[in-house]
Design an enzyme around this catalytic site. Structure first.
Site, PDB file in Angstrom:
ATOM      1  N   CYS A  19       0.900  -1.264   0.129  1.00 50.52           N
ATOM      2  CA  CYS A  19      -0.102   0.019  -0.033  1.00 50.52           C
ATOM      3  C   CYS A  19       0.953   1.320  -0.083  1.00 50.52           C
ATOM      4  CB  CYS A  19      -0.882   0.121   1.164  1.00 50.52           C
ATOM      5  SG  CYS A  19      -0.115  -0.084   2.844  1.00 50.52           S
ATOM      6  N   CYS A  22       3.253   1.655   2.755  1.00 56.42           N
ATOM      7  CA  CYS A  22       4.674   0.937   2.718  1.00 56.42           C
ATOM      8  C   CYS A  22       5.620   1.823   1.821  1.00 56.42           C
ATOM      9  CB  CYS A  22       4.257  -0.443   1.839  1.00 56.42           C
ATOM     10  SG  CYS A  22       3.292  -1.702   2.643  1.00 56.42           S
ATOM     11  N   ASP A 518      -3.993  16.319 -27.493  1.00 52.20           N
ATOM     12  CA  ASP A 518      -2.955  15.965 -28.640  1.00 52.20           C
ATOM     13  C   ASP A 518      -3.675  16.193 -29.913  1.00 52.20           C
ATOM     14  OD1 ASP A 518      -0.063  15.217 -29.509  1.00 52.20           O
ATOM     15  OD2 ASP A 518      -1.284  13.437 -30.026  1.00 52.20           O
TER      16      ASP A 518
END
Length: 839
Positions: A19, A22, A518
């Site tokens: 997660c 971490c 773009d």
């Protein structure tokens, strides 16, 4: 005080992260080392370290190990070191100059001959010594984790169903049922819940509390109490049944068991973790594809003179091209053995093996896989080509200029990964609150037991109330709040042509104020076409049909996109085209041939006006004016010459999508500013912007692929929350950059790496999907927050009731199921989200 200059960069493969907390923990531990700046990427399970002090690999690895995770060094590069093979000469220099540059690998003989690999094909060409550790396959740990969780989930589910039925239905409580329930529940609460227990212990060791802490405590408490009740509390007596008692104070002296709560909390959350691990692995598919985009094999060419010499002076002319009398020896080898300076052949339809310089031949190279631009680029001697692009027509002989990590493709991969690593993941609300919620629940549970004992209640009732607090606080609804809303919302979005990557991207949709579009493949179709009525101007007395027939006939033998557009239009209008003989393709300038029409032969040429003038064709002022007018509108114009005179002007253009104008208007209605971004010239960009209703001030033309990310970053620095919409590999870094403070949206018709870098994929080739993406995302985010509010409200309301002895843990499973039903029902309302403006 100036910032110390980096002396090295190191990449680590980090295992065991589950997660965002971490990620933060690993970054914190590594950044505490003097001279280390760390950026950890959960998606790729890597850490990118910039070192400003001399820190060895063992120190870095041991630091990660002390944080509770595994680590392997996959790459270390010192400042000023090799980038994988860039030669010292410029790409535009003759090949002989490249030969003079010392390659980063391989050897050059004493006579100055072309570099010769130091190993045979298929063997290592690197330096001898200990082999570097192999880089783990991207997402391999996610795949392995999903495999393990699948087994745990299925076994836990198979055991939890009978545990729940027997525990909740007295009619099923046969002789000795308690021991059977315990035998089925214990494997679930221990082996099945081990991932939660392990993560909770790891978090506690580092002074942290997470959702795993609460889940683990709830499972352990419910299981521990149930075992006590079974063995010492009298619940295990054969022949007894367990009645549902809502109030602990009314439970008497008969202890109750809560195996079903422990089993189902474990099973519910295992299901969520399994689905999450599978989704994480799939999210890396496109990035894995990018890293494998290049050619796997290459035709390497060795030159020798008639005398047998391979020295450069004997096999190359003054321009660096092979001498006519040089003998060629071709061999197919893995692309990994190519060295800087090696020659390799690229035939029509083959991929260019690595970045290099053309030394012989001419062709058109399709770079759409890298740029998203539909028109192939003409290349000839001296031009640079990029590894991974496709040679569409002629044969080329190329000298390798960059290999391995130094290629454009490898650099794009690193740039996308770096941009993703820099993206701050949105912390889940449940994880943020759990940092306070979990210790508060633990304190409240202990306080409940002490309070009941202080008031003179029996230990069993006091402990039951304390356990009730822990069990009732287990966050089942929290675990379902986000996944169910995302599941329904993403299903609805898919109906509208939108794929949402995950819940962490939804937060940005509320504040999006700018959308960068773009041009090619996004606002436009991305393919050339000829509108006969609008873009064909007949000069003199020739008819439109005659001009179209002659132009289409001679262009039919060419593979150039402009020629194909003219041929397609001619065949659509006229059907069969006349035959052509004596066809010649003049690379990058035009085509010519002899066409028989109505019994008469005509010398026909189609090409650039300047080239036709060189051929002696008379190009009138009317023709020149038509060409200029077409070019001003953003089209590519060519002139048709018949028997030495200009007969017509034809213009092909990349067609604007029919829905783009309406989509831009809908974006403005949402308060979002559309910005057009393109590498095309300013005239083409201005024409397209005018067609779809984008203001001139919001057009950014002639932007190089490498600068697109900088444009997005500049808008973000100005305080805008940017959504970027693109489809090419060159858009990938810009898409990832947009995700740092906004959203990246990739057209599904684009390249896989653009889709990988984006937060949202637009499967429908329609800018209207951008509007639907924003609408559905906002609706989904709103429902997720409603679900989380209900889940927490359930806990906040239920915990005091449990502490007061007004709620028995026996009904915790049923209460959690009820809260889950409410969450799922609320999520189902998303089936009607989005598409309001378009339906």
């Amino acid at each position: 005080m100036s910032t110390p200059a980096p002396i090295a960069t190191v990449d680590l493969a980090v295992g065991g992260m589950t997660c965002a907390s971490c990620v933060a923990r690993v970054e914190k531990k590594l950044s505490k080392l003097e001279g280390v700046e760390a950026s950890v990427n959960l998606a790729t399970e890597t850490a990118h370290l910039v070192l400003t002090a001399d820190v060895d690999d063992d120190t870095l690895v041991s630091t990660v190990l002390k944080a509770g995770y595994t680590a392997t060094v996959t790459r270390r590069e010192t400042a000023g070191g090799s980038d994988g093979g860039a030669p010292s000469g410029s790409d535009g220099e003759p090949a002989r100059a490249l030969l003079a540059a010392e390659p980063t690998s391989g050897s050059v003989d004493a006579e100055g001959s072309a570099p010769i690999p130091s190993a045979e094909p298929g063997t290592s060409s690197g330096p001898t010594g200990p082999a570097a550790p192999a880089t783990p396959a991207l997402g391999a740990s996610h795949l392995e984790r999903a495999r393990h969780l699948r087994t745990r989930t299925l076994v836990s589910l198979a055991l939890s169903v009978p545990v729940m039925l027997v525990s909740m239905v007295p009619a099923l409580q046969v002789y000795g049922w308690q021991w059977a329930v315990a035998a089925m529940a214990l494997p679930v609460a221990t082996w099945g819940a081990w991932p939660f227990h392990k993560a909770a212990l790891q978090a506690i060791r580092h002074g942290a509390f997470t959702m795993d802490t609460l889940v683990s405590l709830g499972v352990i408490s419910a299981t521990g109490w149930s075992l006590w009740a079974l063995i010492w509390g009298g619940a295990g007596e054969l022949g007894t049944t367990m009645e549902m008692t809502f109030l602990p104070r009314h439970s008497g002296h008969s202890a109750h068991m809560y195996f079903e709560s422990a089993a189902w909390v474990t099973t519910f959350l295992l299901l969520g973790r399994w689905a999450e691990a599978r989704a994480k692995y799939r999210s890396g598919d496109a990035l894995r594809a990018l890293l494998e985009l290049g050619a796997k094999e290459v035709t390497r060419v060795r030159l020798t003179s008639p005398s047998g010499s391979s020295a450069a002076i004997d096999v190359l002319d003054d321009d660096g091209a092979p001498r006519a009398d040089a003998q060629r020896h071709e061999e197919t080898v893995p692309v990994e053995v190519l060295r800087v300076g090696d020659l390799f052949a690229v035939r029509p339809g083959e991929k260019v093996a690595t970045d290099g310089v053309v030394v012989e031949g001419s062709s058109a190279v399709d770079e759409s896989m890298l740029t998203g631009e539909s028109v192939p680029v003409e290349v000839a001697v001296g031009a640079t080509v990029t590894g991974g692009t496709v040679n569409t027509s002629g044969s080329l002989l190329v000298r390798a200029a960059h290999v391995g990590e130094g290629t454009t493709l490898a650099q794009i991969g690193r740039m996308v990964t770096a941009a993703q690593a820099g993206k701050a993941p949105v912390q889940r609300l449940a994880d943020r609150v759990s940092g306070v919620f979990v210790p508060a629940v633990i304190v409240l549970a202990v306080g409940t037991v002490l309070a009941w004992l202080a008031l003179g209640h029996p230990l069993q009732q006091a402990f039951m109330a304390g356990v009730a607090v822990l069990v009732i606080a287990c966050p089942c609804a929290l675990g379902l709040a986000t996944p169910t809303a995302l599941l329904v919302g993403s299903g609805r979005a898919a109906q509208l042509g939108v794929v949402i990557k995950g819940p962490e991207v939804l937060e940005s949709t509320r504040t999006i104020d700018t959308v960068v579009l773009d041009k090619t493949g996004t606002v436009t179709e991305g393919r050339m076409s000829l509108d006969v009525e609008r873009d064909l101007v007949v000069l003199g007395a020739d008819s439109q049909a005659r001009a179209l027939a002659l132009a289409g006939a001679v262009e039919a033998s060419s593979e150039h996109p402009v020629a194909q557009a003219i041929t397609t239009a001619a065949r659509d209008r006229l059907g069969t085209l006349p035959a052509v003989r004596g066809f010649s393709n003049h690379e990058g300038r035009g085509v010519s041939g002899t066409v028989m029409l109505d019994g008469t032969e005509h010398r026909v040429a189609v090409g650039r006006p300047a080239w036709l003038v060189e051929q002696g064709v008379g190009v009138s002022q009317e023709a020149s004016a038509s060409v200029a007018a077409f070019q001003a509108s953003g089209a590519t114009a060519v002139v048709l010459s018949v028997d030495g005179e200009a007969a017509a002007v034809l213009a092909v253009r990349d067609t604007v999508r029919a829905s783009s104008g309406q989509a831009v208007a809908r974006l403005r209605a949402l308060g979002v500013r559309p910005v057009l971004l393109t590498g095309d010239n300013a005239r083409t960009a201005a024409y397209v912007a005018e067609q779809v209703g984008i203001a001139t001030d919001d057009v950014m033309a002639e932007v190089l692929p490498a600068d697109k990310r900088d444009v997005v970053a500049r808008l973000q620095e100005q305080g805008h929350v940017v959504a970027m919409v693109g489809d090419g590999v060159n858009d990938a870094a810009a898409l990832a950059q947009a995700g740092q403070q906004g959203l990246g949206m990739a057209m599904g018709s684009g390249t896989d790496v653009a889709i990988e870098a984006a937060d949202i994929t637009l499967v429908r080739a329609d800018l209207g999907a951008v509007v639907d993406a924003i609408t559905v995302s906002r609706d989904t985010l709103r429902v997720i927050k409603q679900n989380l509010f209900w889940a927490f409200a359930y806990n906040v309301a239920a915990i005091p009731l449990a502490a007061a002895g007004l709620l028995n843990p026996m009904i915790a499973g049923a209460a959690m199921a009820a809260s889950s039903v409410i969450v799922v029902t609320n999520s189902l309302r998303l089936r009607g989200a989005g598409g309001r403006a378009g339906e």
